[in-house]
Design a protein around this motif. Structure first.
Motif, PDB file in Angstrom:
ATOM      1  N   THR A  22      40.913   1.081 -36.215  1.00 59.13           N
ATOM      2  CA  THR A  22      40.985  -0.345 -35.864  1.00 59.13           C
ATOM      3  C   THR A  22      39.642  -1.048 -36.022  1.00 59.13           C
ATOM      4  N   GLN A  23      38.598  -0.328 -36.351  1.00 58.85           N
ATOM      5  CA  GLN A  23      37.271  -0.908 -36.569  1.00 58.85           C
ATOM      6  C   GLN A  23      37.116  -1.243 -38.054  1.00 58.85           C
ATOM      7  N   PHE A  24      37.879  -2.234 -38.513  1.00 55.09           N
ATOM      8  CA  PHE A  24      37.954  -2.561 -39.940  1.00 55.09           C
ATOM      9  C   PHE A  24      36.600  -2.909 -40.550  1.00 55.09           C
ATOM     10  N   THR A  25      35.731  -3.583 -39.793  1.00 53.88           N
ATOM     11  CA  THR A  25      34.442  -3.994 -40.357  1.00 53.88           C
ATOM     12  C   THR A  25      33.540  -2.805 -40.691  1.00 53.88           C
ATOM     13  N   VAL A  26      33.873  -1.612 -40.186  1.00 54.91           N
ATOM     14  CA  VAL A  26      33.094  -0.403 -40.449  1.00 54.91           C
ATOM     15  C   VAL A  26      33.587   0.320 -41.712  1.00 54.91           C
ATOM     16  N   PHE A  27      34.731  -0.063 -42.257  1.00 53.89           N
ATOM     17  CA  PHE A  27      35.296   0.621 -43.419  1.00 53.89           C
ATOM     18  C   PHE A  27      34.298   0.810 -44.573  1.00 53.89           C
ATOM     19  N   PRO A  28      33.427  -0.171 -44.880  1.00 53.55           N
ATOM     20  CA  PRO A  28      32.485   0.050 -45.990  1.00 53.55           C
ATOM     21  C   PRO A  28      31.539   1.229 -45.777  1.00 53.55           C
ATOM     22  N   ARG A  29      31.388   1.714 -44.554  1.00 54.98           N
ATOM     23  CA  ARG A  29      30.517   2.864 -44.308  1.00 54.98           C
ATOM     24  C   ARG A  29      31.082   4.160 -44.881  1.00 54.98           C
ATOM     25  N   PHE A  30      32.411   4.231 -45.018  1.00 52.86           N
ATOM     26  CA  PHE A  30      32.994   5.479 -45.503  1.00 52.86           C
ATOM     27  C   PHE A  30      33.945   5.301 -46.682  1.00 52.86           C
ATOM     28  N   GLN A  59      42.942 -11.727 -48.258  1.00 47.62           N
ATOM     29  CA  GLN A  59      43.191 -11.700 -46.818  1.00 47.62           C
ATOM     30  C   GLN A  59      44.420 -10.855 -46.552  1.00 47.62           C
ATOM     31  N   ALA A  60      44.383 -10.163 -45.425  1.00 39.82           N
ATOM     32  CA  ALA A  60      45.519  -9.347 -45.005  1.00 39.82           C
ATOM     33  C   ALA A  60      45.864  -9.702 -43.564  1.00 39.82           C
ATOM     34  N   GLU A  61      47.154  -9.789 -43.318  1.00 39.70           N
ATOM     35  CA  GLU A  61      47.650 -10.057 -41.974  1.00 39.70           C
ATOM     36  C   GLU A  61      48.168  -8.760 -41.381  1.00 39.70           C
ATOM     37  N   ILE A  62      47.748  -8.465 -40.164  1.00 38.14           N
ATOM     38  CA  ILE A  62      48.310  -7.322 -39.459  1.00 38.14           C
ATOM     39  C   ILE A  62      49.614  -7.815 -38.858  1.00 38.14           C
ATOM     40  N   VAL A  63      50.706  -7.246 -39.340  1.00 35.88           N
ATOM     41  CA  VAL A  63      52.032  -7.672 -38.929  1.00 35.88           C
ATOM     42  C   VAL A  63      52.449  -6.974 -37.643  1.00 35.88           C
ATOM     43  N   GLU A  64      52.093  -5.697 -37.545  1.00 40.56           N
ATOM     44  CA  GLU A  64      52.469  -4.913 -36.371  1.00 40.56           C
ATOM     45  C   GLU A  64      51.387  -3.878 -36.095  1.00 40.56           C
ATOM     46  N   GLN A  65      51.069  -3.720 -34.824  1.00 37.87           N
ATOM     47  CA  GLN A  65      50.072  -2.737 -34.437  1.00 37.87           C
ATOM     48  C   GLN A  65      50.418  -2.233 -33.042  1.00 37.87           C
ATOM     49  N   GLU A  66      50.495  -0.926 -32.919  1.00 40.18           N
ATOM     50  CA  GLU A  66      50.812  -0.274 -31.648  1.00 40.18           C
ATOM     51  C   GLU A  66      49.784   0.821 -31.425  1.00 40.18           C
ATOM     52  N   PRO A  67      48.996   0.737 -30.330  1.00 38.13           N
ATOM     53  CA  PRO A  67      47.959   1.749 -30.111  1.00 38.13           C
ATOM     54  C   PRO A  67      48.484   3.181 -30.208  1.00 38.13           C
ATOM     55  N   ASP A  68      47.696   4.021 -30.885  1.00 35.40           N
ATOM     56  CA  ASP A  68      47.976   5.449 -31.069  1.00 35.40           C
ATOM     57  C   ASP A  68      49.255   5.727 -31.840  1.00 35.40           C
ATOM     58  N   SER A  69      49.820   4.721 -32.499  1.00 33.99           N
ATOM     59  CA  SER A  69      51.068   4.901 -33.231  1.00 33.99           C
ATOM     60  C   SER A  69      50.954   4.434 -34.687  1.00 33.99           C
ATOM     61  N   GLU A 141      34.907   7.833 -31.729  1.00 35.29           N
ATOM     62  CA  GLU A 141      35.016   6.531 -32.378  1.00 35.29           C
ATOM     63  C   GLU A 141      33.793   5.664 -32.087  1.00 35.29           C
ATOM     64  N   THR A 142      33.531   4.699 -32.973  1.00 42.28           N
ATOM     65  CA  THR A 142      32.421   3.764 -32.780  1.00 42.28           C
ATOM     66  C   THR A 142      32.860   2.532 -32.006  1.00 42.28           C
ATOM     67  N   GLY A 143      34.137   2.411 -31.739  1.00 45.72           N
ATOM     68  CA  GLY A 143      34.690   1.275 -31.005  1.00 45.72           C
ATOM     69  C   GLY A 143      36.196   1.390 -30.999  1.00 45.72           C
ATOM     70  N   ALA A 144      36.848   0.400 -30.410  1.00 49.64           N
ATOM     71  CA  ALA A 144      38.309   0.432 -30.349  1.00 49.64           C
ATOM     72  C   ALA A 144      38.844  -0.958 -30.073  1.00 49.64           C
ATOM     73  N   TRP A 145      40.017  -1.220 -30.577  1.00 50.85           N
ATOM     74  CA  TRP A 145      40.774  -2.405 -30.193  1.00 50.85           C
ATOM     75  C   TRP A 145      42.165  -1.894 -29.866  1.00 50.85           C
ATOM     76  N   ARG A 146      42.563  -1.985 -28.614  1.00 49.21           N
ATOM     77  CA  ARG A 146      43.794  -1.370 -28.134  1.00 49.21           C
ATOM     78  C   ARG A 146      44.920  -2.388 -27.964  1.00 49.21           C
ATOM     79  N   GLY A 147      44.809  -3.535 -28.614  1.00 48.95           N
ATOM     80  CA  GLY A 147      45.840  -4.557 -28.495  1.00 48.95           C
ATOM     81  C   GLY A 147      47.094  -4.205 -29.273  1.00 48.95           C
ATOM     82  N   THR A 148      48.165  -4.922 -28.942  1.00 49.18           N
ATOM     83  CA  THR A 148      49.447  -4.758 -29.621  1.00 49.18           C
ATOM     84  C   THR A 148      49.761  -6.036 -30.375  1.00 49.18           C
ATOM     85  N   ILE A 149      50.236  -5.892 -31.607  1.00 48.66           N
ATOM     86  CA  ILE A 149      50.621  -7.039 -32.434  1.00 48.66           C
ATOM     87  C   ILE A 149      52.073  -6.860 -32.842  1.00 48.66           C
ATOM     88  N   ARG A 150      52.837  -7.925 -32.716  1.00 53.23           N
ATOM     89  CA  ARG A 150      54.234  -7.956 -33.162  1.00 53.23           C
ATOM     90  C   ARG A 150      54.433  -9.238 -33.962  1.00 53.23           C
TER      91      ARG A 150
END
Length: 172
Positions: A22-30, A59-69, A141-150
């Motif tokens: 969920t730390q998208f801004t870190v993706f360029p590191r790896f 641009q990309a829209e996160i349509v759905e996000q469920e922590p740990d899933s 992890e270097t951070g986390a975002w534990r929100g839910t998106i529907r």
């Protein structure tokens, strides 16, 4: 439409793998093709990717996000349009099985590259391997975002049950 599906085992718990993902801004590191990611809003990201002489921003829209899933996204541009999903499953050994599925609609120059046999599969496989090496090397992890998106909208956190201050009589 071209589809890619890659699965990898990672020797960190699901919550660690998910939190780092969920730390998208870190993706360029790896990731080698991801040059920059801006998190515009919780459900909206801007990506700059480059492979060889081809450089693209979308641009990309996160349509759905469920922590740990799982995390499900879709590009907002049509050339090439793509949708993706990453799922996180615990393994018996306490690690994580991550599966990435991407569907690309090949249009334009970048769409032609996506249609080259095996190219998109190879890129996804390599980038997943880079993620595995990165998170296993860190061990946390270097951070986390534990929100839910529907449906592209952040859902409010469920209120935690409050303990009643009213004395309870023994049942009995």
């Amino acid at each position: 439409m071209h589809s890619v599906e890659e699965t990898i085992g990672i020797a960190v718990p699901v919550s660690t793998a998910y939190n780092q993902w969920t730390q998208f801004t870190v993706f360029p590191r790896f990731m080698t093709v991801v040059k920059k990611v801006d998190q515009v809003r919780p459900a909206l990201t801007t990506w700059t990717v480059a492979a060889g002489p081809v450089r693209r921003e979308f641009q990309a829209e996160i349509v759905e996000q469920e922590p740990d899933s799982h995390v499900v996204w879709r590009s907002l541009e049509r050339h090439p349009a793509h949708r993706g999903e990453v799922t996180f499953r615990p393994t018996a050994a306490g690690g994580t099985e991550m599966t990435v599925r991407i569907r690309i609609e090949p249009r334009g120059v970048t769409g032609v590259l996506a249609g080259v046999p095996g190219l998109a599969d190879r890129v996804v496989r390599d980038e997943l391997r880079h993620f595995k090496e990165y998170i296993e090397g860190l061990g946390e992890e270097t951070g986390a975002w534990r929100g839910t998106i529907r449906d592209g909208r952040v859902r409010p956190e469920e209120p935690k049950p409050r303990r009643s201050r009213v004395a309870r009589w023994p049942v009995g």
